[in-house]
Design an enzyme around this catalytic site. Structure first.
Site, PDB file in Angstrom:
ATOM      1  N   GLU A 175      -6.597  14.780 -71.388  1.00 14.03           N
ATOM      2  CA  GLU A 175      -7.446  13.461 -71.395  1.00 14.03           C
ATOM      3  C   GLU A 175      -7.443  12.904 -69.916  1.00 14.03           C
ATOM      4  O   GLU A 175      -6.616  11.876 -69.471  1.00 14.03           O
ATOM      5  CB  GLU A 175      -6.064  12.946 -71.841  1.00 14.03           C
ATOM      6  CG  GLU A 175      -5.555  12.761 -73.196  1.00 14.03           C
ATOM      7  CD  GLU A 175      -4.860  11.399 -73.995  1.00 14.03           C
ATOM      8  OE1 GLU A 175      -4.008  11.297 -73.250  1.00 14.03           O
ATOM      9  OE2 GLU A 175      -4.003  12.259 -75.122  1.00 14.03           O
ATOM     10  N   GLU A 379      -3.244  18.315 -79.692  1.00  7.48           N
ATOM     11  CA  GLU A 379      -2.117  17.564 -79.155  1.00  7.48           C
ATOM     12  C   GLU A 379      -2.039  16.229 -81.160  1.00  7.48           C
ATOM     13  O   GLU A 379      -2.981  15.885 -80.820  1.00  7.48           O
ATOM     14  CB  GLU A 379      -1.914  16.427 -78.441  1.00  7.48           C
ATOM     15  CG  GLU A 379      -1.438  16.560 -77.303  1.00  7.48           C
ATOM     16  CD  GLU A 379      -1.016  16.318 -75.953  1.00  7.48           C
ATOM     17  OE1 GLU A 379      -0.679  15.012 -76.135  1.00  7.48           O
ATOM     18  OE2 GLU A 379      -1.156  16.264 -74.880  1.00  7.48           O
TER      19      GLU A 379
END
Ligand code: BGC
Length: 471
Positions: A175, A379
């Site tokens: 991220e 995720e």
């Protein structure tokens, strides 16, 4: 009409491709603890927590003690029939000062963990950077300094040379958008900085440059056949009504909204619109940087929690418009907010947190836009509260996940090359600046005793993995 299935198996059209990997994901700082044990150096998250910046006063000193309980945790994975596990390596455990002298005991921990996984039939997937920068590098400017990208490449080379005998898949950085925008623009995540837009743009450039250097390091140092790619929470778009025009609009919007991250990593150039939007604040870069950033990857890893914007075709120059009231994508000047910052959203936007079609479009558009050959959902999950989990019946999570996996299955049935799914997360853990309150785990963790207890969702995911189908 064949009627509904009469035994416990699901109908064929809910099945995933053979060999699909089912796993869970975690990150070092969120679970390991042992923050200064066996020669580990401090990370920016240790500093951030020790300074009282985590909402409930938590620190990562103990977290959920995975460093000492990793064998037990591997058994939790085995019990749900997991075939893969995504974990992150703590850079300051390996290089306490970020560069220079390595710490052999740090590497030993990950060797033991990986051996334990393999002995239990679980394939290890390692993330090289999940936000815990060595504090020593922050002291020298952190990601504001180009040297950090270089140091990340060197650390990646060191790991690749020593772990690729048993780890076949590496994720470079987790991220990018979160730690860049929230850590350096808004000060919500470590290192807690609120830099000017120009400085944030430079940090972003160094982060994607670090990714490219890590890809090159893995190519140079890892065993042949080792695969590498990013693990980004892509700013996700979806057609608000599924027409061919709106699908094309969603693809164009995806490319624009991710211009500073996935687009430059996949295309090796900043789009004209992106540079024009940055104007005087555009980052300083060279054409060689762009080549490095665009180093070909083997797969795209994507964290998917929601659709950030529903779009449709329009007559505008860019060819799309964001449908009013349906966007978590800010105007260009305002950085985007991922899940852990959602407290700031008005209710209308929180409704987007339930957008299971993010699974379908979040993977399918990667093929439409960049021709992705392999995709991993690195995720996906949702938080509950301690009260909701108290008796172990996190029914809401099961309902939420079933909706998301239904859309993921639709993608694989359409031929989108998704190879595996990593649920966030194996167990309750330290949710960054939000502390221990948000519970993302399939397993509840009693913080007083560190006892792990499976929730209903663990039993559900076990059945999904067993049947290789949505159940
Ligand atoms: C991060 C995880 C985090 C999760 C839930 C992602 O942003 O990669 O570390 O815990 O989402 O907020």
């Amino acid at each position: 009409m064949t009627g509904p299935p009469t035994n416990s198996t699901t109908s064929a059209d809910r099945r995933f491709p053979d060999g699909f990997l089912w796993g869970t994901a975690t990150a070092a700082f969120q679970i390991e603890g042992a923050w200064d044990e066996d020669g580990k150096g401090p990370s920016i998250w240790d500093t951030f927590g020790h300074a009282g910046n985590i909402r409930d006063g938590s620190t990562g000193d103990v977290a959920v003690d995975h460093y000492h309980r990793y064998k037990e945790d591997v058994q939790l994975m085995k019990a749900i029939g997991a075939t893969a596990y995504r974990f992150s390596i703590s850079w300051p455990r390996i290089f306490p000062d970020g560069i220079g002298q390595p710490n052999a005991k740090g590497l030993d921990f990950y060797r033991r963990l990986v051996d334990e996984l393999l002995a239990n039939g679980i394939e290890p997937f390692a993330t090289l950077y999940h936000w815990d920068l060595p504090q020593a590098l922050q002291d020298k400017g952190g990601w504001q300094s180009r040297d950090t990208a270089k140091a990340f490449g060197d650390y990646s080379a060191y790991i690749a040379a020593r772990l690729s005998d048993r780890v076949r898949h590496f994720f470079t950085i987790n991220e990018f958008s979160s730690f860049v925008e929230l850590g350096h623009g808004r000060g919500i995540l470590a290192p807690g900085l609120q830099l000017s837009p120009g400085q944030v743009n430079q940090v972003r450039h160094h982060a994607v440059l670090g990714h490219g250097l890590a890809v090159q390091a893995i190519r140079a140092q890892a065993r042949a056949g080792t695969k590498v790619g990013p693990a980004e929470q892509i700013i996700g778009t979806a057609p608000v009504i599924e027409t061919p025009e709106n699908i094309r609009a969603a693809a164009a919007a995806l490319r624009d909204f991710n211009a500073g991250y996935m687009t430059v990593m996949m295309e090796g150039r900043y789009t004209d619109a992106f540079l024009a939007g940055q104007a005087a604040d555009a980052p300083t870069f060279t054409s060689e940087d762009l080549q490095i950033i665009g180093s070909p990857v083997d797969f795209i890893g994507t964290n998917i929690y929601m659709v950030h914007a529903f779009v449709r075709a329009s007559d505008s120059e860019r060819g799309y418009e964001v449908v009013a009231g349906s966007s978590m994508v800010p105007p260009p000047a305002r950085p985007y907010q991922p899940t852990h910052a959602r407290a700031q959203y008005p209710n209308s936007e929180i409704a987007l947190m339930l957008s299971p079609e993010s699974m379908y479009w979040g993977s399918r558009l990667l093929v439409d836009v960049w021709g992705a050959k392999e995709i991993f959902i690195t995720e996906n999950g949702m938080p509950t509260t301690a009260e909701e989990d108290a008796e172990g019946f996190d029914t809401g999570r099961v309902v939420w996940l079933r909706a998301y996996l239904t859309e993921l299955q639709r993608a694989t049935a359409d031929g989108v090359p998704v190879r595996g799914y990593f649920h966030w997360s194996l167990m309750d853990n330290l949710e960054w600046g939000a502390g221990m309150a948000p519970k993302f785990g399939l397993h509840r963790v009693d913080l007083a005793t560190q006892k792990r207890t499976p929730k209903l969702s663990a039993a559900w995911l076990r059945e999904v993995a067993r049947q290789n189908a949505v159940v």
